[in-house]
Scaffold this active site. Structure first.
Site, PDB file in Angstrom:
ATOM      1  N   LYS A 152     -11.936   7.673  -4.730  1.00  0.00           N
ATOM      2  CA  LYS A 152     -11.642   8.095  -3.171  1.00  0.00           C
ATOM      3  C   LYS A 152     -10.057   8.204  -3.138  1.00  0.00           C
ATOM      4  CE  LYS A 152     -11.082   5.172   0.751  1.00  0.00           C
ATOM      5  NZ  LYS A 152      -9.888   4.513   0.623  1.00  0.00           N
ATOM      6  N   ASN A 153      -9.408   7.174  -3.686  1.00  0.00           N
ATOM      7  CA  ASN A 153      -8.009   7.246  -3.361  1.00  0.00           C
ATOM      8  C   ASN A 153      -7.262   8.437  -4.204  1.00  0.00           C
ATOM      9  OD1 ASN A 153      -8.163   5.008  -1.925  1.00  0.00           O
ATOM     10  ND2 ASN A 153      -7.458   3.489  -3.079  1.00  0.00           N
ATOM     11  N   CYS A 184      -9.218   1.286   7.924  1.00  0.00           N
ATOM     12  CA  CYS A 184      -9.833  -0.023   7.990  1.00  0.00           C
ATOM     13  C   CYS A 184      -8.705  -0.957   8.520  1.00  0.00           C
ATOM     14  CB  CYS A 184     -10.202  -0.480   6.680  1.00  0.00           C
ATOM     15  SG  CYS A 184     -11.714   0.293   6.184  1.00  0.00           S
ATOM     16  N   ARG A 229      -0.040  -1.566   8.699  1.00  0.00           N
ATOM     17  CA  ARG A 229      -0.054  -0.366   7.882  1.00  0.00           C
ATOM     18  C   ARG A 229       0.781   0.721   8.621  1.00  0.00           C
ATOM     19  NH1 ARG A 229      -6.026   0.981   5.868  1.00  0.00           N
ATOM     20  NH2 ARG A 229      -4.788   1.451   3.604  1.00  0.00           N
ATOM     21  N   PRO A 230       2.026   0.172   8.746  1.00  0.00           N
ATOM     22  CA  PRO A 230       3.044   1.283   9.206  1.00  0.00           C
ATOM     23  C   PRO A 230       3.143   2.374   8.301  1.00  0.00           C
ATOM     24  CG  PRO A 230       4.210  -0.830   8.283  1.00  0.00           C
ATOM     25  CD  PRO A 230       2.732  -1.071   8.086  1.00  0.00           C
ATOM     26  N   ILE A 231       4.172   3.587   8.586  1.00  0.00           N
ATOM     27  CA  ILE A 231       4.193   4.603   7.779  1.00  0.00           C
ATOM     28  C   ILE A 231       5.744   4.892   7.786  1.00  0.00           C
ATOM     29  CG2 ILE A 231       2.013   5.584   7.898  1.00  0.00           C
ATOM     30  CD1 ILE A 231       3.252   7.608  10.082  1.00  0.00           C
ATOM     31  N   ASP A 287      -7.496  -3.829  -3.361  1.00  0.00           N
ATOM     32  CA  ASP A 287      -9.004  -3.276  -3.072  1.00  0.00           C
ATOM     33  C   ASP A 287     -10.175  -4.054  -3.723  1.00  0.00           C
ATOM     34  OD1 ASP A 287      -7.682  -1.529  -1.289  1.00  0.00           O
ATOM     35  OD2 ASP A 287      -8.052   0.292  -2.605  1.00  0.00           O
ATOM     36  N   ILE A 344      -0.680  -7.700  -0.269  1.00  0.00           N
ATOM     37  CA  ILE A 344      -0.545  -6.393   0.304  1.00  0.00           C
ATOM     38  C   ILE A 344      -0.816  -6.043   1.662  1.00  0.00           C
ATOM     39  CG2 ILE A 344      -0.964  -3.911  -0.272  1.00  0.00           C
ATOM     40  CD1 ILE A 344      -0.071  -5.375  -2.691  1.00  0.00           C
ATOM     41  N   ARG A 391     -17.619   4.955   3.732  1.00  0.00           N
ATOM     42  CA  ARG A 391     -16.128   5.343   3.537  1.00  0.00           C
ATOM     43  C   ARG A 391     -15.871   5.452   1.942  1.00  0.00           C
ATOM     44  NH1 ARG A 391     -12.063   3.686   7.853  1.00  0.00           N
ATOM     45  NH2 ARG A 391     -10.900   4.956   6.656  1.00  0.00           N
TER      46      ARG A 391
END
Ligand code: UD1
Length: 418
Positions: free
Chosen positions: A22-23, A116, A121-123, A305, A327, A397
């Site tokens: 997936k990743n 999720c 989860r900033p960018i 994960d 993480i 997903r």
């Protein structure tokens, strides 16, 4: 919403052919918008995140066809650089399109990315890197607009080896004049797969898998054929799942070294493990007791994960074990559901602690995110009695043909629409 109904307590045994990662497939699909001509992607996992990404590519004007695990994408006639809001929110990986659309069109409009709910989860690292390459960033009314008349090669040091930022910057750098260096880059195997794909298309990228990646920009890229690398997280999930039931498994189609942190842990715990370059075989002896202390870390450390699945596995054999999550700050939601099944675990700051070994019992539980949902599937298969897992949309997903694969191993799982 969908639910899985599992009758637990059966020993799982057999082979699993690992799907494409997936990743890996998501950033590669995002990268394909930079190319002209047909791309053929083999071994695409049949997961809903890929469906979401193909809907986005379709909305941007790509021509897409799919037959099973083979996906063809032709971005020759791209007509849009604005990702529709409702599609953007379906998954976080749509953020990669910022880099690839900037490279292709000099412009990208995205909204705050979805995904999720496992942390903030900033960018910021993505945006700062893109700005260093000459992109202008405007944030207004929930949208992020990126513009660059021309991008220039830059020397970028990431404050943290973010997987997404590394990949996004690699993509934008393909259109930058000169050389871009990304220092303190993430080293995940999926980044190496992205590099392999880009270079097959005619790009010039080196260093993926190390902490410095170099991209020579400005080359025109054509479509190519590429087979997606195996999914180490899917593989790890089946490894833990089968061993959790006291069974055995042969995993096929995975670069074994990518699963080393988990394999070493299981070997130390007394499980039988054997491997070749692209297969792993493992079996439970039946008397294992593990007391481990694991901390999640960027690759090659133990993957965040696999943290929830490992915790579910340890509820029966891991008395005194702990897993520290470094993480994402909100990745323990599944523990509340495991407790409903009788797990004796507790959260202490950043750690999940397994206090006792328990035989879990079936319960009605709810998946809150992808990997937490996978942990509940493992728990359901280990448990005595029936388990209902609601909200399967999260699990879908990232796990293709989950019920088929589990049934082939001898597990009893059915999916219902409600
Ligand atoms: C990717 C994976 C995800 C995996 C994660 C960590 C994909 C599609 N997803 O997610 O499955 O769990 O790597 O291995 O490949 N961060 C910032 N600022 C940024 C970017 C990240 O502070 O601009 C922080 C995040 O909040 C997080 C950490 O960095 O705490 C790691 O995030 P990152 O490596 O970027 O993960 P993703 O790319 O989102």
């Amino acid at each position: 919403m969908g639910s899985y109904h599992i009758k637990g307590g059966r020993k799982l045994s057999g082979e699993v052919t690992v799907s494409g990662a997936k990743n890996s497939v998501l950033p590669i699909l995002a990268a394909s918008v930079i190319t002209k001509g047909e791309n053929i992607f083999r071994r695409c996992p049949e997961i809903s995140d890929v469906d979401s990404m193909t809907r986005i590519l379709d909305a941007l004007g790509c021509h897409i066809t799919r037959e099973g695990s083979v996906l063809s994408v032709d971005a020759s006639f791209l007509s849009e650089c604005r990702i529709p809001d409702e599609l953007m929110k379906e998954m976080r990986s749509s953020v990669f399109l910022a880099g690839s659309l900037l490279a292709r069109c000099g412009e990208a409009v995205i909204t705050s990315p979805g995904g999720c709910d496992i942390g903030r989860r900033p960018i910021d690292l993505h945006l700062r890197g893109l700005m260093k390459m000459g992109a202008e960033v405007f944030c207004r009314e929930g949208y992020i607009e990126l513009r660059a008349r021309s991008l220039r090669g830059a020397d970028i040091r990431l404050d943290y080896p973010s997987v997404g930022a590394t990949e996004n910057l690699m993509l934008a750098a393909l259109a930058a004049k000169g050389i871009t260096r990304i220092r303190n880059s993430a080293r995940e195997p999926e980044i190496e797969d992205l590099q392999k794909y880009i270079n097959r298309c005619g790009g010039k990228v080196r260093g993926a898998g190390t902490d410095t990646i170099e991209i020579e920009g400005g080359r025109s890229l054509t479509g190519c054929e590429h087979s997606i690398t195996g999914d180490r997280i899917e593989a790890g999930t089946y490894l833990l799942m089968t061993l959790a039931t006291g069974g055995d498994v042969l995993l096929k189609g995975l670069e074994r070294s990518t699963l080393d942190p988990l394999v070493s842990l299981l070997e130390e715990g007394g499980y039988h493990v054997g491997y070749s370059r692209d297969e792993i075989w493992a079996a439970a002896k039946g008397d294992e007791r593990m007391r481990c202390s694991v901390a999640t870390a960027p690759y090659p450390g133990f993957s965040t994960d696999l943290q929830p699945q490992l915790a579910a596995f340890l509820t029966s054999v891991g008395k005194g074990s702990s897993i520290e999550e470094n993480i994402f700050e909100n990745r323990f939601g599944y523990t509340k559901e495991l407790k409903k099944m009788g797990a004796d675990i507790e959260i202490s700051e950043k750690k999940v602690i397994i206090k006792n070994n328990n035989i879990l019992c079936g319960a009605d539980v709810r998946a809150g995110d992808l990997r937490g949902g996978a942990a509940l599937v493992i728990a359901g298969l280990m448990a005595e009695g029936d388990t209902v897992i609601r909200n399967t949309k999260y699990i879908k997903r990232g796990y293709g043909k989950l019920e088929d694969k589990i049934r082939l191993l001898g597990g009893d799982i059915r999916e219902y629409e409600k």
